[in-house]
Scaffold this motif. Structure first.
Motif, mmCIF file in Angstrom:
data_model
loop_
_atom_site.group_PDB
_atom_site.id
_atom_site.type_symbol
_atom_site.label_atom_id
_atom_site.label_comp_id
_atom_site.label_asym_id
_atom_site.label_seq_id
_atom_site.Cartn_x
_atom_site.Cartn_y
_atom_site.Cartn_z
ATOM 1 N N LEU A 179 3.666 1.951 -8.940
ATOM 2 C CA LEU A 179 4.313 1.882 -7.625
ATOM 3 C C LEU A 179 5.432 0.859 -7.575
ATOM 4 O O LEU A 179 6.238 0.865 -6.634
ATOM 5 N N THR A 180 5.474 -0.024 -8.549
ATOM 6 C CA THR A 180 6.522 -1.056 -8.568
ATOM 7 C C THR A 180 7.750 -0.621 -9.362
ATOM 8 O O THR A 180 8.698 -1.393 -9.489
ATOM 9 N N GLN A 181 7.702 0.597 -9.889
ATOM 10 C CA GLN A 181 8.805 1.086 -10.712
ATOM 11 C C GLN A 181 9.724 1.986 -9.891
ATOM 12 O O GLN A 181 9.269 2.932 -9.252
ATOM 13 N N GLY A 182 11.036 1.687 -9.853
ATOM 14 C CA GLY A 182 12.003 2.526 -9.144
ATOM 15 C C GLY A 182 12.345 1.972 -7.777
ATOM 16 O O GLY A 182 11.735 1.032 -7.271
ATOM 17 N N ASP A 183 13.314 2.586 -7.139
ATOM 18 C CA ASP A 183 13.817 2.107 -5.847
ATOM 19 C C ASP A 183 13.225 2.849 -4.666
ATOM 20 O O ASP A 183 13.561 2.559 -3.512
ATOM 21 N N SER A 184 12.361 3.825 -4.937
ATOM 22 C CA SER A 184 11.839 4.632 -3.833
ATOM 23 C C SER A 184 10.476 4.159 -3.366
ATOM 24 O O SER A 184 9.777 4.864 -2.650
ATOM 25 N N VAL A 185 10.085 2.954 -3.789
ATOM 26 C CA VAL A 185 8.767 2.438 -3.431
ATOM 27 C C VAL A 185 8.719 2.111 -1.952
ATOM 28 O O VAL A 185 9.647 1.531 -1.393
ATOM 29 N N SER A 186 7.626 2.470 -1.324
ATOM 30 C CA SER A 186 7.418 2.127 0.079
ATOM 31 C C SER A 186 6.231 1.196 0.189
ATOM 32 O O SER A 186 5.110 1.561 -0.155
ATOM 33 N N THR A 187 6.478 -0.012 0.681
ATOM 34 C CA THR A 187 5.389 -0.986 0.819
ATOM 35 C C THR A 187 4.533 -0.704 2.044
ATOM 36 O O THR A 187 3.566 -1.411 2.299
ATOM 37 N N ASP A 188 4.862 0.309 2.808
ATOM 38 C CA ASP A 188 4.088 0.628 4.002
ATOM 39 C C ASP A 188 2.984 1.636 3.726
ATOM 40 O O ASP A 188 2.197 1.951 4.609
ATOM 41 N N GLU A 189 2.939 2.147 2.519
ATOM 42 C CA GLU A 189 1.914 3.129 2.198
ATOM 43 C C GLU A 189 0.531 2.489 2.255
ATOM 44 O O GLU A 189 0.298 1.418 1.694
ATOM 45 N N ASP A 190 -0.383 3.178 2.923
ATOM 46 C CA ASP A 190 -1.741 2.640 3.070
ATOM 47 C C ASP A 190 -2.420 2.429 1.726
ATOM 48 O O ASP A 190 -3.126 1.445 1.519
ATOM 49 N N SER A 191 -2.216 3.361 0.808
ATOM 50 C CA SER A 191 -2.885 3.259 -0.487
ATOM 51 C C SER A 191 -2.468 2.002 -1.237
ATOM 52 O O SER A 191 -3.302 1.335 -1.862
ATOM 53 N N SER A 192 -1.176 1.674 -1.183
ATOM 54 C CA SER A 192 -0.712 0.485 -1.893
ATOM 55 C C SER A 192 -1.248 -0.782 -1.244
ATOM 56 O O SER A 192 -1.621 -1.738 -1.934
ATOM 57 N N ARG A 193 -1.321 -0.801 0.075
ATOM 58 C CA ARG A 193 -1.831 -1.987 0.769
ATOM 59 C C ARG A 193 -3.319 -2.192 0.469
ATOM 60 O O ARG A 193 -3.781 -3.321 0.302
#
Length: 349
Positions: free
Chosen positions: A273-287
């Motif tokens: 998820l940290t690779q590329g410019d399209s990452v969204s930190t608002d995604e529930d799964s990542s949080r």
């Protein structure tokens, strides 16, 4: 003081523990037999407690096993004091062997401390990653990938100091086969008690090396005879622990420690998820994964601190006993105190 030149040095100064099993050598006074039985009963209880803990490949179990080992070494000190065996009566060769083995124990303790420090450095990488992951900046979120990747590389690398412990374990196991020597009743009691402490030390160290190195090749497969009061408890514990370790290694699961596996599971989710410019930190799964990573990092940090304290305690027990012996030898040589050595508490090795 000269060193013995034999290829294989015996471990204990009082000879083969199984010589106590012969009718001639089994005649111990009630007081000596009580001291020996007390030591062996206590060792059996310690081994049962370790088996009851479960989670062999956790920092909690490793901390408890090292704490148990420290208790056994301290009890050997108490036994020596109770037996009142003066150092001045020890053979020079026995003392040289003791000093040689104690150095090896200090080395293996340092190897464990080295690996703990290395894992602690990896924990700092996780903390750095968390700092960036928990920010509201997409740029910092992506930057966390560098720390996560560094963690993965470090945790896969090998510690050369741990690999040196393989030879140490070989020598320690070989030293269980001891030459026959004449010994006193007190010497027989201490020698047999030392055998128990020696087996426990070899077992715990072999488990540590396997868990920290990811290799099960030096695990102890010794079956202790039932003539020892702690034999059944040891054989059962050793069998269960070895099966667990070997199954984990054969499964190619990478890191054996439960806490490291916990972090790796979350890191493997977060790193892509940290690779590329399209990452969204608002995604529930990542949080959710970020919160899990912090929880696992706290478990690792707390466990490492407790384990480090116990390894340091073991190091100090061995070092203190070694220093006490050397001090007693110097005092004996000067003839300043004819009773010197009688109160010296020497640990197992």
């Amino acid at each position: 003081m000269s060193r013995p030149q034999e290829a294989r040095q015996s471990f204990f100064p009082f000879g083969n523990p199984f010589r106590m099993l012969s009718p001639k050598s089994s005649q111990l006074s009630p007081s000596l037999l009580a001291l020996l039985n007390c030591f062996e009963d206590t060792l059996a209880v310690r081994l049962r407690k370790l088996e009851a803990l479960g989670d062999v490949l956790s920092l909690t179990w490793m901390k408890s096993s090292m704490e148990s080992l420290c208790e056994t070494h301290k009890e050997i000190q108490d036994l020596i004091a109770a037996l009142n065996l003066p150092v001045k009566d020890w053979d020079e060769k026995w003392i040289d062997i003791y000093l040689d083995i104690s150095i090896k124990l200090l080395d293996i303790s340092n190897a464990f401390s080295s690996e703990i420090s290395r894992i602690n450095h990896g924990h700092l990488l996780i903390q750095c990653a968390l700092h960036n992951l928990e920010s509201n900046s997409l740029e910092q979120f992506v930057r966390a990938g560098s720390s996560l990747d560094s963690w993965r590389q470090q945790i896969r690398s090998k510690n050369a100091r741990l690999e040196k412990c393989f030879c140490f374990l070989d020598g320690l196991e070989e030293s269980l086969n001891l030459p026959k020597v004449k010994n006193s009743a007190k010497g027989k009691v201490l020698m047999r008690a030392m055998y128990g402490a020696k087996v426990q030390t070899l077992f715990i160290c072999s488990v540590f090396v396997a868990a920290l190195s990811g290799s099960s090749q030096k695990l102890l497969d010794l079956d202790v005879p039932d003539t020892h009061l702690w034999a059944q408890d040891f054989n059962r514990l050793r069998g269960n622990v070895n099966v667990t370790l070997r199954n984990r290694v054969s499964a190619n699961s990478g890191n054996l420690l439960k806490e490291l596996q916990g972090i790796n599971t979350v890191v493997n989710k977060l790193y892509p998820l940290t690779q590329g410019d399209s990452v969204s930190t608002d995604e529930d799964s990542s949080r959710v994964s970020i919160r899990q990573l912090r929880t696992e990092a706290e478990k690792l940090s707390g466990g490492l601190n407790l384990l480090s304290n116990e390894v340091d305690s073991f190091f100090q027990i061995v070092l203190t006993g070694r220093d006490a012996l050397l001090s007693s030898l110097r005092a004996t040589c000067t003839g300043t105190d004819p009773t010197v050595g009688k109160r010296v508490g020497l640990p197992v090795m």
